[in-house]
Design a protein around this motif. Sequence first.
Motif, PDB file in Angstrom:
ATOM      1  N   TYR A 611       4.530   1.426   1.468  1.00 13.52           N
ATOM      2  CA  TYR A 611       3.967   2.268   0.405  1.00 13.52           C
ATOM      3  C   TYR A 611       5.060   3.107  -0.259  1.00 13.52           C
ATOM      4  O   TYR A 611       5.166   3.162  -1.486  1.00 13.52           O
ATOM      5  N   LEU A 614       7.362   1.026  -2.380  1.00 14.55           N
ATOM      6  CA  LEU A 614       6.757   0.661  -3.664  1.00 14.55           C
ATOM      7  C   LEU A 614       6.662   1.851  -4.608  1.00 14.55           C
ATOM      8  O   LEU A 614       6.761   1.700  -5.822  1.00 14.55           O
ATOM      9  N   LYS A 615       6.446   3.049  -4.058  1.00 16.29           N
ATOM     10  CA  LYS A 615       6.390   4.240  -4.907  1.00 16.29           C
ATOM     11  C   LYS A 615       7.713   4.448  -5.644  1.00 16.29           C
ATOM     12  O   LYS A 615       7.731   4.888  -6.789  1.00 16.29           O
ATOM     13  N   GLN A 618       7.598   2.279  -8.536  1.00 15.30           N
ATOM     14  CA  GLN A 618       6.632   2.727  -9.547  1.00 15.30           C
ATOM     15  C   GLN A 618       7.318   3.551 -10.625  1.00 15.30           C
ATOM     16  O   GLN A 618       6.970   3.472 -11.804  1.00 15.30           O
ATOM     17  N   ILE A 624       3.350   0.424 -13.976  1.00 10.68           N
ATOM     18  CA  ILE A 624       2.581   0.487 -12.730  1.00 10.68           C
ATOM     19  C   ILE A 624       1.915   1.850 -12.669  1.00 10.68           C
ATOM     20  O   ILE A 624       2.572   2.880 -12.580  1.00 10.68           O
ATOM     21  N   ASN A 626      -0.864   2.580 -10.504  1.00 12.51           N
ATOM     22  CA  ASN A 626      -1.355   2.919  -9.169  1.00 12.51           C
ATOM     23  C   ASN A 626      -1.041   1.780  -8.213  1.00 12.51           C
ATOM     24  O   ASN A 626      -0.928   0.624  -8.618  1.00 12.51           O
ATOM     25  N   ILE A 627      -0.894   2.135  -6.934  1.00 16.67           N
ATOM     26  CA  ILE A 627      -0.606   1.156  -5.888  1.00 16.67           C
ATOM     27  C   ILE A 627      -1.497   1.468  -4.698  1.00 16.67           C
ATOM     28  O   ILE A 627      -1.620   2.632  -4.308  1.00 16.67           O
ATOM     29  N   GLN A 628      -2.115   0.440  -4.138  1.00 18.41           N
ATOM     30  CA  GLN A 628      -2.878   0.612  -2.907  1.00 18.41           C
ATOM     31  C   GLN A 628      -2.581  -0.545  -1.973  1.00 18.41           C
ATOM     32  O   GLN A 628      -2.439  -1.684  -2.405  1.00 18.41           O
ATOM     33  N   ILE A 647      -1.561  -6.041  -1.192  1.00 14.13           N
ATOM     34  CA  ILE A 647      -1.212  -4.870  -1.997  1.00 14.13           C
ATOM     35  C   ILE A 647      -1.848  -5.014  -3.367  1.00 14.13           C
ATOM     36  O   ILE A 647      -1.753  -6.070  -4.004  1.00 14.13           O
ATOM     37  N   PHE A 649      -2.138  -3.655  -7.253  1.00 14.32           N
ATOM     38  CA  PHE A 649      -1.432  -2.922  -8.310  1.00 14.32           C
ATOM     39  C   PHE A 649      -2.354  -2.750  -9.515  1.00 14.32           C
ATOM     40  O   PHE A 649      -3.119  -3.648  -9.853  1.00 14.32           O
TER      41      PHE A 649
END
Length: 686
Positions: A611, A614-615, A618, A624, A626-628, A647, A649
């Motif tokens: 996480y 990936l942030k 971002q 991008i 949001n990421i979950q 993941i 996006f």
Amino acid sequence: MKISYNWLKQYINFNLNIKKISDILINLGFLVKNIQNNIIDIEMPPNRPDAISYYGIARDLYAFLKFKNYKKNVLFLNTPKVYQYHDNENLKQNNFQISIDPTIKCIRYSYIIIFNTKIDKSPPWLQTILESIGIKSINNIIDLTNFIMYELGQPIQILNIDQIEGKKIFIKLTNNIHLKNQVEVHTNHTKCMIIYDIAKPLLIRNNQLINENINQNILLLCINLPYKNIQHFDLHNFIQNDSIRFLEKNIDPNNTLRALSRFIFLLEKINNKKIFFSNIIDNYLKPIYPIPITIRYKKIIDVIGKRISKQIIKQIILLLVIKIIEENEKSLTVLIPIYRIDIKREIDLIEEIIRIYGINKITNKYNNKLKTYPYTYYYNNTTTSENIKYLVTNQLINHGFQEVINLPMINDKNQEIIDLNSYMKIKSIHVKNPINKHYDSMRTNLFFGMINNLKSNFHKTDNDIKFFELGKIFYDKKNHFCEKNYLGLSILESKNNNNSIEYLFLYLKGILEQIFQKTGIKNYTQKISNHPLLHNSILMIYKKNNLAEIGIYKNHIKGKQVVYAEIYWEYFILSVIKNKNFTLYKHYKFPILKRDLSILVDKNILFETIYQTLKKQQYKLKLIKNIQISDLYEGKNLPISKKSYMIRFWFGSNKQTLTNSIITNLIDNIIIFLKKELGADIRRNI
């Protein structure tokens, strides 16, 4: 989806220009991305599989134009003509059999055999109409299946039965495809849908219709599969690539018969002679029936804010091909066609009425047009701790949590309590004259009380057990007695292992994030913590202070694991009240697009590491939003040293609608980044 203006006119006799038709499609809820060379490029709403075909779009356009009184007496909808089966000397017996693996959970399948048919070039009109939307003409049989697929939304599978051994085929799910002299192993860990005869798999790439000007016996198969199952299958060896996106939708099961009858009608038309074919074999294994819905006139007025006459409401409903089965002064009961899977509730039907009626025609009581503002969500002007408590506890109850209340006295000789006190840098407060000599200290945490609650309730249910407690803890810190409020949350996994512990972790973490969003706390950071009792623990930090902590309990309760989280309640309340200003979040002008990416990583890589990695990306890729991390899987079909994360996006722009090529380029950059930073392998088929 590319919509040919000229092709669309075959179903409705309008003379509106392409720009006007484009505007109407926008009003009907379709996103028009571009207009070029008599082609309208639109993006379909994901909940409208009925509109992925030309006839489906024409049906919507017709309802709108008819309601607007366009060409009042001459407007009509051309329903695609199908072959009418009567006693026919051309009809032969269908002795072919198809067997389908029951785990596929097929809804319906229908098939027909066409005998001694000539594979030839398509007529010019068919070639032109397909080429207008970028489909290359191949031959009369394949071109007709493509035409019908776009016209009705139903793919047709073609099999050359002269190449099939025996008079039976099998449709199976498999991980390995066994060929005559070798085994082709699929390493993508997804079950493949394959057609077999008695001797071999009939791979699409090896089973195309070939050799023009040769008469062949062909089988046409239409199949309807449940969306929830099919999204987990690899279909590339079952049907041609361009057909997959149709088959993956919740398409109308009635279309299997309609598409086959349409094919016979068109083949006779282009051959200009009688053809010989079998009867249709139809197997409706899991019938789907129209849904009855009652819609109240008063509810329509309450939602819309304007009185619409009963006559207009009924007119719109009938134009949408919805049957009225009962009516009285207060309401209508209707049957929703099975192809309208998006209409399940009264409010859905009201939205349909608004869509055709026109939202721009709705006015308020001052006779002014309604002004709509593009805001996605807001949180309330919550200014008191009681309001915040009410908001949060109700949210937890809605998620199925039950409140527990524990006594504040504990035995602090437990080694786990000693370790936890050391981690928190606090000491227990002892009571001089306790009622029970074994419980002589004030509790320094909510954790152990909740663990005891889970243990005592384990035998009462087979489902996940979810508890929360909002209570005080007491401790000595640097010779100062402290009393603080904490909110503890715990989930014990079910006896039946319905959800993995990793899933429950992500679920509980999602609830924390929902609480923060609803109360206006944003821009908090996360870091991996070293909680002595929790592994994979994460600390959430807001404005340099600890806000919450979450992790998986290192010990087990009767073989089952526990996810635990706690919110530092007093700091949380203070943060919410300081953010008490009414906050609005502006909606993006252009649509937000969602994409999933599945990756394989080493087991020792925590999801928080992924996480945070990936942030960082971002901020480099501004699109991008949001990421979950939405799912985790370990076990069967994966290497022992690996685990898989799904993941999700969200991509968006304030300047343009993002095209597939832009999104693909972004995903490619993310893949390169993940491979470089984490050594991740990409599971592209998901």
